[in-house]
Scaffold this motif. Structure first.
Motif, short mmCIF file in Angstrom:
data_model
loop_
_atom_site.label_atom_id
_atom_site.label_comp_id
_atom_site.label_asym_id
_atom_site.label_seq_id
_atom_site.Cartn_x
_atom_site.Cartn_y
_atom_site.Cartn_z
N GLU A 136 51.44 47.70 28.98
CA GLU A 136 52.32 47.02 28.05
C GLU A 136 52.47 45.53 28.36
O GLU A 136 52.88 44.76 27.51
CB GLU A 136 53.71 47.69 28.08
CG GLU A 136 53.68 49.10 27.51
CD GLU A 136 55.01 49.79 27.70
OE1 GLU A 136 55.95 49.13 28.20
OE2 GLU A 136 55.13 50.98 27.36
N ILE A 137 52.13 45.11 29.62
CA ILE A 137 52.32 43.72 30.03
C ILE A 137 50.98 43.02 30.07
O ILE A 137 50.01 43.56 30.61
CB ILE A 137 53.00 43.65 31.41
CG1 ILE A 137 54.33 44.39 31.37
CG2 ILE A 137 53.18 42.20 31.85
CD1 ILE A 137 54.99 44.52 32.72
N ALA A 138 50.89 41.83 29.51
CA ALA A 138 49.65 41.06 29.53
C ALA A 138 49.32 40.68 30.96
O ALA A 138 50.23 40.45 31.78
CB ALA A 138 49.81 39.80 28.67
N PRO A 139 47.99 40.59 31.35
CA PRO A 139 47.61 40.24 32.73
C PRO A 139 48.20 38.89 33.15
O PRO A 139 48.21 37.94 32.36
CB PRO A 139 46.08 40.18 32.66
CG PRO A 139 45.71 41.02 31.48
CD PRO A 139 46.82 40.84 30.50
N THR A 140 48.69 38.85 34.35
CA THR A 140 49.26 37.59 34.90
C THR A 140 48.13 36.76 35.50
O THR A 140 47.33 37.27 36.30
CB THR A 140 50.29 37.90 35.99
OG1 THR A 140 51.33 38.71 35.41
CG2 THR A 140 50.88 36.62 36.56
N TYR A 191 34.98 38.14 44.56
CA TYR A 191 34.02 38.33 43.47
C TYR A 191 33.97 39.80 43.09
O TYR A 191 33.96 40.16 41.90
CB TYR A 191 32.62 37.87 43.88
CG TYR A 191 32.53 36.49 44.47
CD1 TYR A 191 33.31 35.44 43.98
CD2 TYR A 191 31.65 36.21 45.51
CE1 TYR A 191 33.22 34.17 44.52
CE2 TYR A 191 31.54 34.94 46.05
CZ TYR A 191 32.33 33.92 45.57
OH TYR A 191 32.22 32.68 46.12
N ALA A 192 33.92 40.68 44.09
CA ALA A 192 33.83 42.12 43.84
C ALA A 192 35.07 42.63 43.11
O ALA A 192 34.97 43.43 42.17
CB ALA A 192 33.63 42.87 45.15
N GLY A 226 37.07 44.97 38.33
CA GLY A 226 38.32 45.17 37.60
C GLY A 226 39.50 45.54 38.45
O GLY A 226 40.51 46.03 37.94
N TYR A 227 39.42 45.31 39.76
CA TYR A 227 40.53 45.70 40.63
C TYR A 227 41.77 44.87 40.34
O TYR A 227 42.90 45.38 40.41
CB TYR A 227 40.13 45.57 42.10
CG TYR A 227 38.97 46.46 42.50
CD1 TYR A 227 38.72 47.66 41.84
CD2 TYR A 227 38.13 46.10 43.56
CE1 TYR A 227 37.65 48.47 42.21
CE2 TYR A 227 37.06 46.89 43.93
CZ TYR A 227 36.81 48.08 43.26
OH TYR A 227 35.77 48.86 43.62
N TYR A 228 41.59 43.59 40.05
CA TYR A 228 42.75 42.75 39.69
C TYR A 228 43.29 43.16 38.32
O TYR A 228 44.51 43.23 38.11
CB TYR A 228 42.35 41.27 39.67
CG TYR A 228 42.00 40.69 41.02
CD1 TYR A 228 42.93 40.72 42.06
CD2 TYR A 228 40.76 40.14 41.27
CE1 TYR A 228 42.60 40.20 43.31
CE2 TYR A 228 40.42 39.62 42.52
CZ TYR A 228 41.35 39.66 43.54
OH TYR A 228 41.04 39.16 44.77
N ARG A 229 42.40 43.44 37.37
CA ARG A 229 42.82 43.84 36.03
C ARG A 229 43.62 45.13 36.09
O ARG A 229 44.62 45.29 35.38
CB ARG A 229 41.57 44.01 35.15
CG ARG A 229 41.89 44.29 33.67
CD ARG A 229 40.63 44.31 32.80
NE ARG A 229 39.68 45.31 33.25
CZ ARG A 229 38.53 45.04 33.85
NH1 ARG A 229 38.19 43.79 34.08
NH2 ARG A 229 37.72 46.02 34.22
N ASP A 230 43.19 46.05 36.96
CA ASP A 230 43.93 47.31 37.10
C ASP A 230 45.34 47.08 37.62
O ASP A 230 46.24 47.90 37.37
CB ASP A 230 43.19 48.25 38.06
CG ASP A 230 41.86 48.74 37.48
OD1 ASP A 230 41.66 48.59 36.27
OD2 ASP A 230 41.03 49.24 38.28
N ARG A 248 46.41 43.91 47.55
CA ARG A 248 45.85 45.26 47.49
C ARG A 248 44.47 45.23 46.79
O ARG A 248 43.50 45.80 47.28
CB ARG A 248 46.82 46.17 46.76
CG ARG A 248 46.50 47.63 46.83
CD ARG A 248 47.69 48.49 46.45
NE ARG A 248 48.26 48.13 45.15
CZ ARG A 248 49.51 47.66 44.97
NH1 ARG A 248 50.30 47.49 46.01
NH2 ARG A 248 49.94 47.36 43.77
N ALA A 249 44.38 44.50 45.70
CA ALA A 249 43.12 44.40 44.96
C ALA A 249 42.08 43.63 45.76
O ALA A 249 40.88 43.97 45.75
CB ALA A 249 43.36 43.74 43.60
#
Length: 867
Positions: free
Chosen positions: A23-27, A45-46, A51-55, A230-231
């Motif tokens: 529900e919240i747009a990526p920061t 880079y990995a 997509g670890y940051y996107r998750d 964590r990401a």
């Protein structure tokens, strides 16, 4: 049933969290990199690519290093949310308050110093006096390591880092800060041999690539910062397990110009620096942070007490109960699932990881072992047989590795039997041993080292791990320092003795002037009126006074050399004349020979000085022979490149004219040799020597810039060699001064001396010879009187050392009033005024006390008549 319940709870929590995230747009976050794109930042880079940051509801922007940017200001002003820095962040004035450390990606800093093998810079002690290139801002580890190891900032030349490694190859610097993850690959690809000086080898094992942020960011957005970390850690784990994939990603998306082989080398070395199989990625230990801060403090780079527990921000104490419960259930579920479904797979992966780790550790050990600037070896215990040796040991000792393997350390003169025996005892007793040693290389050269040995099990037997640091340069410098200290002490001692004797001579000469002057006047004026016994007493007083005068003159010769003007002369004839006089006084049991056939040698001295030198050395030889033996005198040219003067201990080199006086007596004892040039030191019985012969030789020789060598002769006697500066100039023609005496005038002679007995004596002497005198014991009063009627005086006779005004100052004032008046300076001692510089002080003649009456009268008549 319990497992199903836990699974339902976990799915519910996870789906709730996921729903909230969607529900919240990526920061959008910004991470400032400490360098340009390369495998050093593979984890980020990995994490972006996978997509670890996107998750986590984040979008990360990577910003490369900007040379004109201050990362601290940028962080505090919120231009960036996170940054990467090495351990130098502990030197920041904001650390602990405004800036916090949240993770350490590299457990071991990859920053080292690199030097070319051809430079000979093998260890940190070789860096003294060298040029070292590093950046203070980014490479604080380097100056801290140098300072901690005793290499102060003024002992080397710091060059700003150019980041161009051709500067090292082209000799523009002697050593350069480098990353062990990159530069060794570049050197080896060009087949260039190098040495690595690792701070960890000298006690400074720092963290590398630490993630930092501001305290405000971490407090206001704790969950976001924790999600970022964590990401990032998840990305690093993926990058390490899939390095080839991330290398292709870097070339494709970030830096196409990078060499794939270099990135593969970086991947291997970075894995070793991170040690993920030993320590979880990102681990920070506050105790280790404190040890790093303490290292900076000891090196004088951290000027405040830093509590590193405040510098590290731990998320453990800031997690909400929901997050704690979430991770607790997730961990339990993961454990159950892993235990039931993939135990075999994990075991296989672990086995592969372990094998990879062993291979990488073995490769790292081999690289570190062979490239270490220190000599390293493993030897069997107790035989000391070498089973493994590194490149440095092979290069230093001059043996190939094949030649070293199988030899014992005594076989190759690395240790002697004593060190071997002591070492084995200490290794058995406490497991380690250290000592200093002197070893011999294959070509016979002696070197010095510092040995450390530790007991270990190698394969299936006991062995010793040897670490030997070559400290030959350090030992050489220590010897040179001790030699310079000896020279300085000798010079200071001789100067002190010279000043003391000069002061004594001044006072003695004033006293002797009165004693001899009045005694001679008494004998001259009242010889016919005195009883015979009284006349005899006067004769004895005069003889003793003259003897005392001679001793004082010897003291002055030692302290300041002669006041005569030296000139080039041919030494042979002068030595022959001196030898004729000396030989007549020698007993027939002493055989005397000369070899003065060497032609075209001239020396700069005076005839009287050369007479004194020969006389003192021959008399010294005669005393050592006890009236029986051989004395030889030779004249020859001599050249030396590194010899120490026996009296001043200054190094001698160059070409010299040498006069050698040798005897075949018992020689000089080693314990006595350092003192033979000290005034009044003698080994003869009481009353048989003054101890001034050799000090006079010292005074004359060093007064003319010469030196003295003393050594045992071929017949176990003693040889004194006088080294005169060699000159090719022909002997000077010395003209005798012509004197035309005329009667004196009726004008007065102004006599100035602070000793009343001397002015009284001079008045008596001059009055007897029909000269009018006016005497003053105060030079200021004498100047006032002269100023009133300058033309009333025909000459001024003044002392030099007087209260209120010296004789030279009085002369200058007098000459400013009346330029043509002659001035005689009579002094008991002066190291300032000589016959050669009288005109500089407005003096016409210089007379030494005690005054010779005839010379005084003739000098006065000459000057008055000339005027």
């Amino acid at each position: 049933m319990i497992a199903r319940s836990l699974l339902i709870v976990f799915i519910y929590i996870f789906s709730t969290q996921h729903a909230i995230t969607e529900e919240i747009a990526p920061t959008h976050l910004r991470l400032y990199l400490k360098w340009s794109h390369q495998f050093q930042f593979a984890g980020y880079y990995a994490a972006i690519e996978k997509g670890y940051y996107r998750d986590e509801g984040l979008e990360l922007e990577l910003v490369e290093k900007q040379t004109d940017l201050n990362y601290e200001d940028a962080l505090l002003e919120r231009d960036f949310d996170f940054a990467i820095m090495d351990s130098s962040v502990l030197l920041s004035k904001h650390i602990g308050d405004d800036i916090k450390i949240i993770a350490a990606i590299f457990q071991h800093s990859p920053l080292v110093l690199m030097s070319l093998k051809s430079s000979g810079i093998r260890n940190i002690h070789n860096l003294a006096g060298k040029r070292i290139m590093f950046s203070h801002e980014e490479n604080s580890i380097i100056p801290a390591m140098l300072e901690h190891s005793g290499i102060k900032a003024d002992m080397y030349t710091h060059l700003p880092h150019s980041y161009d490694y051709d500067d090292l190859l082209e000799g523009n610097t002697d050593a350069m800060a480098a990353y062990i993850t990159t530069q060794p690959y570049m050197m080896e690809s060009k087949d260039i041999s190098y040495y690595i000086i690792d701070p960890a080898s000298y006690g400074f094992d720092a963290y590398g690539d630490m993630l930092i942020s501001t305290h405000a960011e971490l407090e206001q957005n704790t969950e976001r910062a924790e999600a970022f970390l964590r990401a990032s850690i998840k990305g690093w784990k993926y990058a390490l397990e899939n390095s080839d994939e991330i290398i292709d990603l870097i070339i494709r998306k970030y830096r196409p110009e990078l060499d794939k082989g270099l990135l593969q080398y970086q991947a291997r070395m970075i894995r070793l620096a991170m040690a993920p199989d030993i320590v979880p990625v990102g681990t920070v230990e506050t105790e280790r942070l404190q040890a790093i801060a303490n290292f900076y403090s000891e090196a004088g780079m951290l000027d405040r007490t830093l509590d590193t527990s405040a510098a590290y921000y731990s998320f453990d104490s800031n997690s909400s109960w929901l997050v704690i419960i979430y991770y607790l259930f997730a961990a339990i579920l993961l454990f159950i699932t892993s235990a039931l479904l993939i135990s075999r797979y994990r075991q296989s992966v672990r086995q592969r990881k372990l094998e990879n780790t062993i291979r990488e550790a073995s490769r790292l050990f081999e690289t570190a072992f062979n490239k270490s600037p220190l000599m390293l070896a493993i030897t069997r215990v107790p035989s000391c047989e070498i089973v493994l040796a590194n490149d440095s040991m092979s290069t230093t000792l001059g043996y190939t590795k094949d030649e070293l393997i199988g030899k014992t350390t005594p076989d190759i003169n690395l240790t002697n039997e004593t060190i071997k025996a002591e070492g084995l005892v200490e290794l058995e007793r406490c497991g380690q041993y250290s000592t200093r040693l002197t070893f011999t290389t294959k070509d016979g050269k002696q070197r010095h080292g510092k040995l450390s040995a530790n007991l270990l099990t190698y394969h299936d037997y006991q062995a010793a791990f040897l670490i030997i640091e070559d400290i030959t340069d350090q030992v050489t410098k220590e010897k040179e320092t001790r030699k310079l200290q000896t020279q300085l002490q000798q010079t200071q001692k001789m100067e002190s003795i010279g000043q003391l004797t000069g002061g004594i001579a001044h006072d003695f000469n004033n006293i002797l002037t009165s004693i001899l002057g009045f005694a001679e006047l008494s004998r001259k004026l009242y010889t016919d009126q005195l009883p015979q016994r009284m006349s005899t007493y006067l004769d004895e007083i005069i003889k003793s006074g003259i003897r005392a005068k001679d001793i004082v003159e010897q003291l002055l010769t030692f302290s300041r050399g002669s006041s005569e003007t030296e000139h080039n002369l041919e030494p042979g004839p002068v030595i022959e004349d001196a030898c004729k006089l000396i030989q007549a006084s020698l007993p027939s049991t002493i055989h005397f020979s000369t070899d003065l056939t060497n032609e075209n040698i001239s020396i700069c001295t005076t005839e009287s000085q050369l007479h004194q030198l020969i006389l003192n050395l021959v008399l010294n030889a005669r005393a050592s022979l006890n009236d029986k033996g051989q004395i030889d005198i030779k004249l020859y040219a001599y050249e030396t490149d590194n010899t120490l003067c026996a009296s001043c201990h200054v190094p001698i080199e160059g070409r010299y004219a040498v006069i050698e006086v040798c005897d075949d007596g018992p020689g000089i004892e080693a314990s006595v040799l350092p003192r033979i040039f000290e005034p009044f030191f003698t080994t003869r019985d009481f009353g048989k020597g003054t101890g001034m012969g050799l000090p006079i030789v010292h005074g004359i020789m060093h007064g003319i810039g010469g030196h003295i060598l003393v050594n045992q002769s071929s017949r176990d006697g003693t040889c004194f060699r006088l080294l005169f500066p060699y000159t090719s100039q022909p002997p000077s023609q010395v003209e005798e001064p012509k004197t035309d005496y005329r009667p004196t005038t009726n004008r007065r002679i102004l006599v100035v001396d602070d000793e009343p007995t001397i002015t009284e004596l001079l008045t008596e002497i001059l009055s007897i010879h029909q000269m009018q005198t006016e005497t003053y014991n105060d030079p200021i009063l004498a100047l006032e009187q002269f100023s009133r009627d300058p033309d009333a005086y025909s000459l001024i006779l003044t002392d030099q050392t007087m209260p209120g005004m010296t004789g030279t100052e009085l002369a200058a004032r007098v000459k400013s009033i009346r330029r043509d008046i002659p001035i005689i300076l009579a002094t008991g001692y002066s190291n300032l005024i000589t016959e050669g510089n009288l005109k500089e002080f407005e003096i016409d003649r210089l007379l030494s006390k005690p005054l010779d009456r005839q010379r005084l009268l003739s000098t006065i008549k000459e000057l008055v008549a000339r005027n």
